[in-house]
Design a protein around this motif. Structure first.
Motif, PDB file in Angstrom:
ATOM      1  N   LYS A 104      -7.083  -4.101  13.196  1.00  0.00           N
ATOM      2  CA  LYS A 104      -5.702  -3.809  13.775  1.00  0.00           C
ATOM      3  C   LYS A 104      -5.151  -4.336  14.902  1.00  0.00           C
ATOM      4  O   LYS A 104      -3.976  -4.594  15.082  1.00  0.00           O
ATOM      5  N   SER A 128      -3.066   0.653  14.411  1.00  0.00           N
ATOM      6  CA  SER A 128      -3.952   1.839  14.708  1.00  0.00           C
ATOM      7  C   SER A 128      -4.391   2.040  16.193  1.00  0.00           C
ATOM      8  O   SER A 128      -4.607   0.984  16.620  1.00  0.00           O
ATOM      9  N   ASP A 184       1.042  -1.484  -4.419  1.00  0.00           N
ATOM     10  CA  ASP A 184      -0.198  -1.011  -4.280  1.00  0.00           C
ATOM     11  C   ASP A 184      -1.225  -1.171  -5.710  1.00  0.00           C
ATOM     12  O   ASP A 184      -0.917  -1.133  -6.563  1.00  0.00           O
ATOM     13  N   ALA A 189      -0.862  -1.795   3.743  1.00  0.00           N
ATOM     14  CA  ALA A 189      -2.115  -1.527   2.790  1.00  0.00           C
ATOM     15  C   ALA A 189      -3.234  -1.488   3.762  1.00  0.00           C
ATOM     16  O   ALA A 189      -3.221  -2.252   4.692  1.00  0.00           O
ATOM     17  N   ALA A 241      -4.696  -9.029   0.053  1.00  0.00           N
ATOM     18  CA  ALA A 241      -5.825 -10.062   0.399  1.00  0.00           C
ATOM     19  C   ALA A 241      -5.898 -11.155  -0.289  1.00  0.00           C
ATOM     20  O   ALA A 241      -6.761 -12.098   0.479  1.00  0.00           O
ATOM     21  N   GLY A 272      -3.958   0.436  -6.048  1.00  0.00           N
ATOM     22  CA  GLY A 272      -4.354   1.779  -6.278  1.00  0.00           C
ATOM     23  C   GLY A 272      -6.069   1.690  -6.402  1.00  0.00           C
ATOM     24  O   GLY A 272      -6.577   2.276  -7.316  1.00  0.00           O
ATOM     25  N   CYS A 273      -6.521   1.255  -5.259  1.00  0.00           N
ATOM     26  CA  CYS A 273      -7.914   1.220  -4.977  1.00  0.00           C
ATOM     27  C   CYS A 273      -8.489   2.526  -4.389  1.00  0.00           C
ATOM     28  O   CYS A 273      -7.561   3.266  -3.949  1.00  0.00           O
ATOM     29  N   MET A 321      -7.396   8.796   4.174  1.00  0.00           N
ATOM     30  CA  MET A 321      -8.030   8.011   5.117  1.00  0.00           C
ATOM     31  C   MET A 321      -8.553   8.878   6.250  1.00  0.00           C
ATOM     32  O   MET A 321      -9.576   8.573   6.833  1.00  0.00           O
ATOM     33  N   GLY A 348       0.076   7.963   0.808  1.00  0.00           N
ATOM     34  CA  GLY A 348      -0.048   8.500   2.067  1.00  0.00           C
ATOM     35  C   GLY A 348       1.013   7.807   2.800  1.00  0.00           C
ATOM     36  O   GLY A 348       2.356   8.091   2.344  1.00  0.00           O
ATOM     37  N   GLY A 361       0.811  -0.883  -0.062  1.00  0.00           N
ATOM     38  CA  GLY A 361      -0.076   0.214   0.097  1.00  0.00           C
ATOM     39  C   GLY A 361       0.902   1.199  -0.113  1.00  0.00           C
ATOM     40  O   GLY A 361       0.432   2.310   0.675  1.00  0.00           O
ATOM     41  N   TYR A 403     -12.459  -2.660  11.225  1.00  0.00           N
ATOM     42  CA  TYR A 403     -10.859  -2.084  11.212  1.00  0.00           C
ATOM     43  C   TYR A 403     -10.105  -2.193  12.551  1.00  0.00           C
ATOM     44  O   TYR A 403      -9.073  -2.600  12.890  1.00  0.00           O
ATOM     45  N   PRO A 420       0.693   4.820  13.324  1.00  0.00           N
ATOM     46  CA  PRO A 420       1.266   5.930  12.531  1.00  0.00           C
ATOM     47  C   PRO A 420       0.257   7.378  12.769  1.00  0.00           C
ATOM     48  O   PRO A 420      -1.013   6.915  13.231  1.00  0.00           O
ATOM     49  N   ALA A 421       0.460   8.305  12.194  1.00  0.00           N
ATOM     50  CA  ALA A 421      -0.523   9.401  12.148  1.00  0.00           C
ATOM     51  C   ALA A 421      -0.245  10.143  10.813  1.00  0.00           C
ATOM     52  O   ALA A 421       0.935  10.092  10.276  1.00  0.00           O
TER      53      ALA A 421
HETATM   54  N1  NAD Z   1      -3.618   8.194   8.207  1.00  0.00           N
HETATM   55  C1  NAD Z   1      -3.614   7.888   9.436  1.00  0.00           C
HETATM   56  O1  NAD Z   1      -3.576   8.822  10.358  1.00  0.00           O
HETATM   57  C2  NAD Z   1      -3.542   6.463  10.054  1.00  0.00           C
HETATM   58  C3  NAD Z   1      -3.835   6.225  11.429  1.00  0.00           C
HETATM   59  C4  NAD Z   1      -3.639   5.044  11.910  1.00  0.00           C
HETATM   60  C5  NAD Z   1      -3.178   3.947  10.883  1.00  0.00           C
HETATM   61  N2  NAD Z   1      -3.117   4.103   9.611  1.00  0.00           N
HETATM   62  C6  NAD Z   1      -2.754   2.797   8.718  1.00  0.00           C
HETATM   63  O2  NAD Z   1      -1.770   3.337   7.875  1.00  0.00           O
HETATM   64  C7  NAD Z   1      -1.968   2.492   6.635  1.00  0.00           C
HETATM   65  C8  NAD Z   1      -2.022   3.566   5.679  1.00  0.00           C
HETATM   66  O3  NAD Z   1      -3.124   4.405   5.835  1.00  0.00           O
HETATM   67  P1  NAD Z   1      -3.162   5.730   4.727  1.00  0.00           P
HETATM   68  O4  NAD Z   1      -3.703   6.782   5.713  1.00  0.00           O
HETATM   69  O5  NAD Z   1      -1.837   6.122   4.217  1.00  0.00           O
HETATM   70  O6  NAD Z   1      -4.168   5.571   3.659  1.00  0.00           O
HETATM   71  P2  NAD Z   1      -4.277   5.551   2.067  1.00  0.00           P
HETATM   72  O7  NAD Z   1      -5.755   5.056   1.803  1.00  0.00           O
HETATM   73  O8  NAD Z   1      -3.713   6.903   1.528  1.00  0.00           O
HETATM   74  O9  NAD Z   1      -3.067   4.551   1.677  1.00  0.00           O
HETATM   75  C9  NAD Z   1      -3.376   3.100   1.644  1.00  0.00           C
HETATM   76  C10 NAD Z   1      -2.977   2.337   0.364  1.00  0.00           C
HETATM   77  O10 NAD Z   1      -3.052   1.135   0.504  1.00  0.00           O
HETATM   78  C11 NAD Z   1      -3.397   0.447  -0.909  1.00  0.00           C
HETATM   79  N3  NAD Z   1      -4.289  -0.611  -0.699  1.00  0.00           N
HETATM   80  C12 NAD Z   1      -5.566  -1.072  -0.302  1.00  0.00           C
HETATM   81  N4  NAD Z   1      -5.754  -2.256  -0.395  1.00  0.00           N
HETATM   82  C13 NAD Z   1      -4.831  -2.865  -0.769  1.00  0.00           C
HETATM   83  C14 NAD Z   1      -4.491  -4.182  -1.261  1.00  0.00           C
HETATM   84  N5  NAD Z   1      -5.292  -5.113  -1.165  1.00  0.00           N
HETATM   85  N6  NAD Z   1      -3.214  -4.702  -1.808  1.00  0.00           N
HETATM   86  C15 NAD Z   1      -2.408  -3.647  -1.942  1.00  0.00           C
HETATM   87  N7  NAD Z   1      -2.507  -2.327  -1.688  1.00  0.00           N
HETATM   88  C16 NAD Z   1      -3.755  -1.910  -1.233  1.00  0.00           C
HETATM   89  C17 NAD Z   1      -4.411   1.726  -1.565  1.00  0.00           C
HETATM   90  O11 NAD Z   1      -4.532   1.725  -2.864  1.00  0.00           O
HETATM   91  C18 NAD Z   1      -3.612   2.944  -0.809  1.00  0.00           C
HETATM   92  O12 NAD Z   1      -2.912   3.395  -1.901  1.00  0.00           O
HETATM   93  C19 NAD Z   1      -3.173   1.818   6.599  1.00  0.00           C
HETATM   94  O13 NAD Z   1      -2.964   0.306   7.327  1.00  0.00           O
HETATM   95  C20 NAD Z   1      -3.955   2.699   7.857  1.00  0.00           C
HETATM   96  O14 NAD Z   1      -4.803   1.718   8.448  1.00  0.00           O
HETATM   97  C21 NAD Z   1      -3.146   5.534   9.084  1.00  0.00           C
END
Ligand code: NAD
Length: 312
Positions: A169, A152, A38, A101, A75, A40-41, A207, A18, A14, A165, A201-202
């Motif tokens: 996690k 998370s 990725d 991801a 997945a 790219g969904c 998301m 992000g 992923g 979720y 993370p944050a």
């Molecule tokens: N943003 C936050 O503050 C935050 C906080 C806690 C945890 N997280 C975790 O951090 C991680 C990244 O989140 P983000 O905020 O960057 O989100 P995001 O949506 O920007 O990035 C997630 C990426 O994962 C890819 N993805 C989704 N399903 C997939 C699959 N089956 N196989 C491969 N790639 C896949 C998506 O295309 C996307 O580019 C996640 O696990 C999220 O739960 C984020």
């Protein structure tokens, strides 16, 4: 460019966007070659687009390191195998696996469909296990490996509307502990330098952009998703060989270490207790230690939520 990860090969799932993108760039900045995986969904896990992974590969090339894209879904068990194989085909190694991801399909549990639950578990929890299952035998062969699972606060503490979720996690955190134990010194696989750690993370990513009160807000510098990368790069390195089975966090400019759940207080009677005896003694033993579930809210978070509620 740094040298903490010189000669290492990392897979970041992923990482087309992000937080994952920030991690892939951080690994590359320390000299690692990176598989940018990725599908790219969209945020809910629908659709596929090759662009995000390809774009991050270009950014890594511009930094002076190497990257290859991978478009397989974590997945699916066989597809997850292809993600690890991409690293082996390109560079013959897989030293670092970052399970990042993710998708979200938030809804209060009383309204959540089975499909919404299954889809989120499939990406975060099953996807994490899938990639570990394919990567760890390779790491064992190499006698070196680093797994970093992205978790998370929703799983550490609970968060409204995220039963799928949060459960995924928390499961990923449990997976981290089990891998850490299996490869810990003194256990069956303990002769290898293999560790597993987790990071909550944050970052202001798409998301977070959907959380009420966050829409359209400018990204403050301390919410830059790239700030998560350096601690992952450290955990991936030789220098973190002594760090295993830990849960870290990142908020603002602080990296934090979470306490692993451990007994705080106990009720004891030789031979066991009846429910009535527990009821009589519960408050004296436990009540002062009871925690409030949920993510502790800062004043700014409360203000944003109140403003969002007032708008509705
Ligand atoms: N943003 C936050 O503050 C935050 C906080 C806690 C945890 N997280 C975790 O951090 C991680 C990244 O989140 P983000 O905020 O960057 O989100 P995001 O949506 O920007 O990035 C997630 C990426 O994962 C890819 N993805 C989704 N399903 C997939 C699959 N089956 N196989 C491969 N790639 C896949 C998506 O295309 C996307 O580019 C996640 O696990 C999220 O739960 C984020």
């Amino acid at each position: 460019m740094g040298t903490l990860l010189a000669g290492k090969v990392g897979v970041v799932t992923g990482s087309g966007r992000g937080i994952g993108r920030g991690i892939a760039l951080a690994l590359a900045r320390e000299g690692a070659k990176v598989v940018v995986n990725d599908v790219g969904c969209d945020l809910g896990g629908r659709g596929t687009d090759a662009d995000p992974a390809a774009a991050v590969c270009k950014e890594i090339a511009a930094l002076g390191s190497e990257a290859v894209p991978s478009y397989d879904s974590v997945a699916d068990f066989t597809a997850a195998g292809n993600i690890i194989k991409t690293a082996l085909d390109a560079w013959g190694r897989c030293d670092v696996l970052v399970n990042n991801a993710g998708i979200i399909r938030d809804r209060a549990i009383v309204n959540m469909s089975e499909e919404e639950f299954d889809a989120v578990i499939a990406v975060h929890l099953k996807g994490g296990w899938n990639c570990c299952r394919h990567a760890l035998p390779v790491m064992k062969e190499q006698k070196f490996g680093r797994v970093i699972n992205i978790v998370s606060s929703a799983g550490l503490r609970g968060n409204f509307g995220q039963s799928n979720y949060g459960a995924a996690k928390a499961g990923l955190m449990g997976l981290t502990f089990v891998i850490a134990v299996e490869f810990m010194k003194g256990n069956a696989e303990g002769k290898y330098s293999i560790t597993a750690n987790a990071l909550a993370p944050a970052g202001m990513t798409r998301m977070v952009g959907t959380i009420p009160g966050m829409e359209g807000r400018p990204v403050p510098p301390e919410m830059n998703p790239e700030l998560n990368g350096p601690i992952v790069a450290f955990l991936a390195s030789d220098r973190a060989a002594h760090v295993n089975g830990q849960v870290f966090g990142r908020r603002g400019y602080a990296y934090t270490l979470f306490q692993t759940p451990k007994p705080l207080a106990a009720l004891y009677k030789e031979g066991g207790m009846s429910a009535e005896e527990i009821a009589r003694n519960f408050d004296a033993a436990f009540t002062e230690h009871l925690s409030v579930p949920g993510i502790p809210q800062t004043a700014a978070m409360k203000q944003a939520q109140a403003a969002a509620a007032a708008k509705k």
